[in-house]
Design a protein around this motif. Structure first.
Motif, mmCIF file in Angstrom:
data_model
loop_
_atom_site.group_PDB
_atom_site.id
_atom_site.type_symbol
_atom_site.label_atom_id
_atom_site.label_comp_id
_atom_site.label_asym_id
_atom_site.label_seq_id
_atom_site.Cartn_x
_atom_site.Cartn_y
_atom_site.Cartn_z
ATOM 1 N N LYS A 264 57.944 -2.199 3.646
ATOM 2 C CA LYS A 264 56.840 -2.586 3.743
ATOM 3 C C LYS A 264 56.970 -4.023 3.452
ATOM 4 N N VAL A 265 56.258 -4.782 4.438
ATOM 5 C CA VAL A 265 56.293 -6.072 4.426
ATOM 6 C C VAL A 265 55.268 -6.592 3.283
ATOM 7 N N VAL A 266 55.941 -7.332 2.158
ATOM 8 C CA VAL A 266 55.089 -7.813 1.219
ATOM 9 C C VAL A 266 54.637 -9.418 1.368
ATOM 10 N N GLU A 267 55.631 -10.002 1.862
ATOM 11 C CA GLU A 267 55.675 -11.381 2.040
ATOM 12 C C GLU A 267 56.161 -12.149 3.167
ATOM 13 N N LYS A 268 55.565 -13.176 3.736
ATOM 14 C CA LYS A 268 56.272 -13.799 5.016
ATOM 15 C C LYS A 268 56.007 -15.190 4.781
ATOM 16 N N SER A 269 57.120 -15.827 5.067
ATOM 17 C CA SER A 269 57.414 -17.148 4.960
ATOM 18 C C SER A 269 57.969 -17.993 6.042
ATOM 19 N N THR A 270 58.206 -19.309 6.173
ATOM 20 C CA THR A 270 59.127 -19.879 7.184
ATOM 21 C C THR A 270 60.545 -19.535 7.094
ATOM 22 N N THR A 271 60.784 -19.303 6.018
ATOM 23 C CA THR A 271 62.206 -18.948 5.597
ATOM 24 C C THR A 271 62.723 -17.324 5.826
ATOM 25 N N GLY A 272 61.896 -16.727 6.049
ATOM 26 C CA GLY A 272 62.136 -15.161 5.979
ATOM 27 C C GLY A 272 60.980 -14.121 5.690
ATOM 28 N N THR A 273 61.424 -13.058 5.394
ATOM 29 C CA THR A 273 60.353 -11.980 5.141
ATOM 30 C C THR A 273 60.897 -11.127 3.860
ATOM 31 N N ARG A 274 59.960 -10.758 3.122
ATOM 32 C CA ARG A 274 60.122 -10.197 1.888
ATOM 33 C C ARG A 274 59.825 -8.629 2.108
ATOM 34 N N LEU A 275 60.594 -7.769 1.799
ATOM 35 C CA LEU A 275 60.366 -6.401 2.000
ATOM 36 C C LEU A 275 60.342 -5.295 0.584
ATOM 37 N N VAL A 276 59.781 -4.292 0.560
ATOM 38 C CA VAL A 276 59.937 -3.458 -0.487
ATOM 39 C C VAL A 276 60.054 -2.020 -0.008
ATOM 40 N N SER A 277 61.086 -1.352 -0.300
ATOM 41 C CA SER A 277 61.282 0.041 0.040
ATOM 42 C C SER A 277 60.337 0.827 -0.302
ATOM 43 N N VAL A 278 59.909 1.748 0.968
ATOM 44 C CA VAL A 278 58.776 2.626 0.452
ATOM 45 C C VAL A 278 58.969 3.811 -0.386
ATOM 46 N N THR A 279 60.329 4.271 -0.177
ATOM 47 C CA THR A 279 60.434 5.438 -1.283
ATOM 48 C C THR A 279 61.010 4.907 -2.555
ATOM 49 N N ASP A 280 61.797 3.680 -2.560
ATOM 50 C CA ASP A 280 62.424 3.718 -3.924
ATOM 51 C C ASP A 280 62.005 2.464 -4.585
ATOM 52 N N GLY A 281 61.122 1.665 -3.729
ATOM 53 C CA GLY A 281 60.880 0.317 -4.379
ATOM 54 C C GLY A 281 61.695 -0.798 -4.676
ATOM 55 N N PHE A 282 62.963 -0.757 -4.253
ATOM 56 C CA PHE A 282 63.927 -1.920 -4.290
ATOM 57 C C PHE A 282 63.358 -2.962 -3.281
#
Lengths: 385, 308
Positions: A264-282
């Motif tokens: 799941k996309v949690v954070e968007k910025s100019t330098t990239g994207t931060r995701l969190v695994s749906v099943t395992d949370g990493f």
């Protein structure tokens, strides 16, 4: 910072990057229906002169139909096909400047090797001397001189394959069509022949179009690959681009081995994207910018060889770091593929390729070891479907 | 261990047995009758039952047997060369059978080709239609042609009705009727092997020929015809061989001047009751048919050996 490029570069040949470069072969909105079944669906494609182009896809994806339409064996239901600027509509196969190497080789069983090779030249009513010299040249090129008088049934599979190649090259076609040309050969011979094909294409300065379901073959020989599915092009790009930047889950999954992580996309910025695994949370930190909105579920595709593996436990909450247990190991000789269980479910594993660079290892990774997987910010790609 | 060794040995015995069956069949149903006919052909005609001497009664003992053996002679074969009727019959038979075989091929090739190129689902039906006439007696079918071909027959009625002719065509009791009869009767024998070889033909070969610049009509002569040759040859033999010795068709449809060896043989056997001469006629007929075939097969074998 130096501009990074994708993969090794085979030759400086990128006509598709200049929009003005005239295409040599063009499919323009081509559709082919067999009754109710749509084999090729509104497909447009440009192939350039002297290009080695591969159509890659599973069976029934329409790749062979596309090639047969270029050869003239099938007529498009709608759309146009151009070869060297000429509209191919209404031109029968025997008057098209293309030649095909058939999957079954289709060698004429009642003719000797040299007669098979001379067949096309004889249809053009070339003078006997010219035919003779061209046949001799083709025999030399395919290393078949000593088999000239033999009949096809007296040859091995590899020799037959070379006769078929010589026969389809003898007329110096504007484009050589190769329909699964190496499918019947064993692995070693197939790999050798792939390099022979590439050398031939380079030497003869011809345009080659190959149809194959073998991704390794396509990646070895082709300048560009078109990945097809359900009668449409999914991605058209160089082998390295297809592998490193697949544009869809289908391509990522079809070409090579890949870990597909639902995130799941949690954070968007100019330098990239931060995701969190749906099943395992990493947490996955990627330098890629995505069109996906925050909270949207996407796929993070990462190749096993880009996932590093080490024994030990990871720090809690660290980025691009996943702890897990070794679940299974496939030893392939050059590499080992290690399946690491990262969640509760047995199937919830991530694969990491481990290059066996040392013959002896003091403390080898084994089942149930606690390991930590790490990867770089540019290691994977975010895919929206 | 013993099982493993025993198994191949058993198989070879089984294999020999399997090969022995056709040989035994040929021995009993071809070679033995042929030898009897050959023996009769060396005998002399007699007013007796059976109508020839010597008769070789094994009960008479060894002396009688050797005496009888001495009585055999090639006289009947000499007789065949003296009377022009026989060699004329042979030549005429071969010519009529040859022309009929050519006509059958001309008609049968398009039929077999059409069947082989038809949609796969139709093929069993088409094959059935070719075989269907066999379900009626051969004799009845030949008689039916009399009804069609005679002066006031169906064909003439039809042509008169259309106004294509003013007078009935005389077809029955001519060689033309014989050709029609042979072509009609033997067509399936040519179509079936030809169909088998055409159906096996790999369609990609024709595509390859076309791809290399040969239009379909040229590809037919360059690829289809040469590759169907084994079927053509097999079919032609199956028509030609029985047609040479054909009796029923020339007897029922042919005229009194239609000369065929089958008819000559019949007259010799039943009207003249000359078994020895008619046996000699039959033996020569077999030689006429077998020798060219053996030579042809030798030739074929040499050609394929030269390839290998």
């Amino acid at each position: 910072m130096a501009k990074k490029s994708i993969g090794p570069v085979r030759r400086e040949f990128v006509p598709w990057e200049s929009p003005d470069h005239p295409p040599f072969i063009e499919f323009r909105n081509v559709t082919k229906k067999f009754g109710e079944f749509t084999a090729v669906n509104d497909l447009s494609l440009k192939i350039y002169e002297r290009e080695f182009f591969a159509l890659l896809g599973g069976s029934g994806c329409g790749k062979t139909t596309l090639m047969r339409m270029l050869a003239g064996f099938e007529t498009p239901t709608t759309g146009q096909i151009f070869l060297d600027g000429q509209d191919m509509a209404g031109i029968p196969p025997y008057r098209r400047p293309s030649n095909m190497m058939f999957q079954s080789y289709a060698l004429f069983p009642h003719m000797s090797v040299e007669k098979n090779i001379a067949f096309g030249l004889k249809q053009d009513k070339l003078p006997a001397q010219d035919i003779e010299s061209r046949v001799a040249e083709m025999l030399r090129l395919t290393k078949l001189e000593e088999f000239a008088k033999r009949k096809p049934h007296q040859l091995s599979g590899g020799q037959r394959q070379r006769v078929a190649l010589a026969r389809s090259l003898a007329k110096r076609p504007k484009v050589l069509l190769l329909d699964e040309p190496l499918g019947a050969l064993d692995r070693k011979l197939r790999e050798e022949t792939q390099f022979e094909l590439m050398a031939l294409q380079e030497d003869l300065e011809m345009t080659f179009l190959i149809v194959t379901h073998d991704q390794e073959e396509a990646m070895t020989v082709a300048d560009r690959i078109a990945v097809m599915d359900k009668g449409q092009l999914v991605q058209v790009a160089t082998p390295a681009e297809i592998y490193e930047t697949p544009n869809s889950k289908f391509v990522a999954d079809f070409i090579g081995d890949v870990n597909l992580i639902e995130a799941k996309v949690v954070e968007k910025s100019t330098t990239g994207t931060r995701l969190v695994s749906v099943t395992d949370g990493f947490v996955i930190d990627s330098e890629q910018n995505t069109d996906a909105g925050t909270d949207e579920t996407v796929w993070y595709a990462i190749r096993p060889e880009k996932v590093r593996i080490a024994q030990g436990t990871g720090e809690a909450g660290a980025v691009n770091q996943i702890g897990g247990l070794v679940w299974d190991i496939a030893y392939l000789g050059d590499v080992s593929i290690i399946h690491v269980k990262v969640g509760e479910d047995d199937h919830d594993t991530i694969r990491s390729t481990f290059a066996n660079v040392s013959r002896m290892v003091e403390k080898p990774i084994t089942w149930d070891d606690e390991v930590v997987l790490t990867f770089d910010r540019d290691a994977g790609v975010i895919l929206r479907g | 261990m013993t099982d493993e060794i025993a198994a191949p040995a058993k198989r070879t015995f089984g294999g020999k047995l399997l090969i022995a069956v056709p040989y035994l069949w040929l021995l009993i149903f071809f070679l033995a009758p042929f030898l009897i006919v050959f023996k009769i052909s060396l005998s002399q005609v007699a007013i007796a039952i059976p109508p020839y001497i010597p008769t070789f009664d094994l009960a008479e003992g060894w002396q009688a047997f050797t005496d009888n053996l001495a009585e055999l002679s090639l006289e009947n074969y000499l007789w065949l060369t003296e009377d022009a009727l026989y060699w004329k019959s042979y030549v005429s038979s071969v010519i009529i059978a040859g022309i009929s075989t050519m006509l059958t091929l001309l008609i049968g090739y398009p039929i077999a080709y059409g069947m082989a190129r038809s949609p796969r689902a139709w093929r069993p039906t088409l094959l059935m239609l070719v075989i269907l006439p066999f379900w009626t007696s051969f004799l009845i079918r030949v008689y039916a042609w009399i009804g069609i071909l005679k002066n006031e027959g169906l064909l003439n009625q039809f042509l008169l009705m259309l106004g294509l002719i003013d007078e009935p065509l005389v077809i029955l009791n001519t060689n033309i009727a014989v050709y029609i009869g042979i072509v009609y009767s033997y067509l399936p024998f040519l179509v079936l092997p030809l169909y088998a070889s055409l159906e096996r033909l790999d369609g990609s070969l024709l595509e390859a020929a076309e791809d290399l610049g040969s239009p379909p009509w040229k590809a037919f002569w360059q690829i289809t015809v040469p590759l169907s040759l084994p079927g053509v040859i097999a079919g032609c033999f199956l028509v030609f061989i029985p047609a040479v010795g054909e009796f029923v068709i020339p007897d029922l449809l042919g005229g009194s001047d239609t000369l065929m060896i089958g008819k000559t043989l019949w007259v010799e056997f039943f009207n003249n009751r000359d078994w020895p001469v008619s046996s000699a006629v039959a033996v020569i007929l077999i030689l006429i048919l077998v020798i060219p075939i053996v030579l042809f097969q030798n030739q074929q074998q040499k050609m394929s050996e030269a390839d290998g």
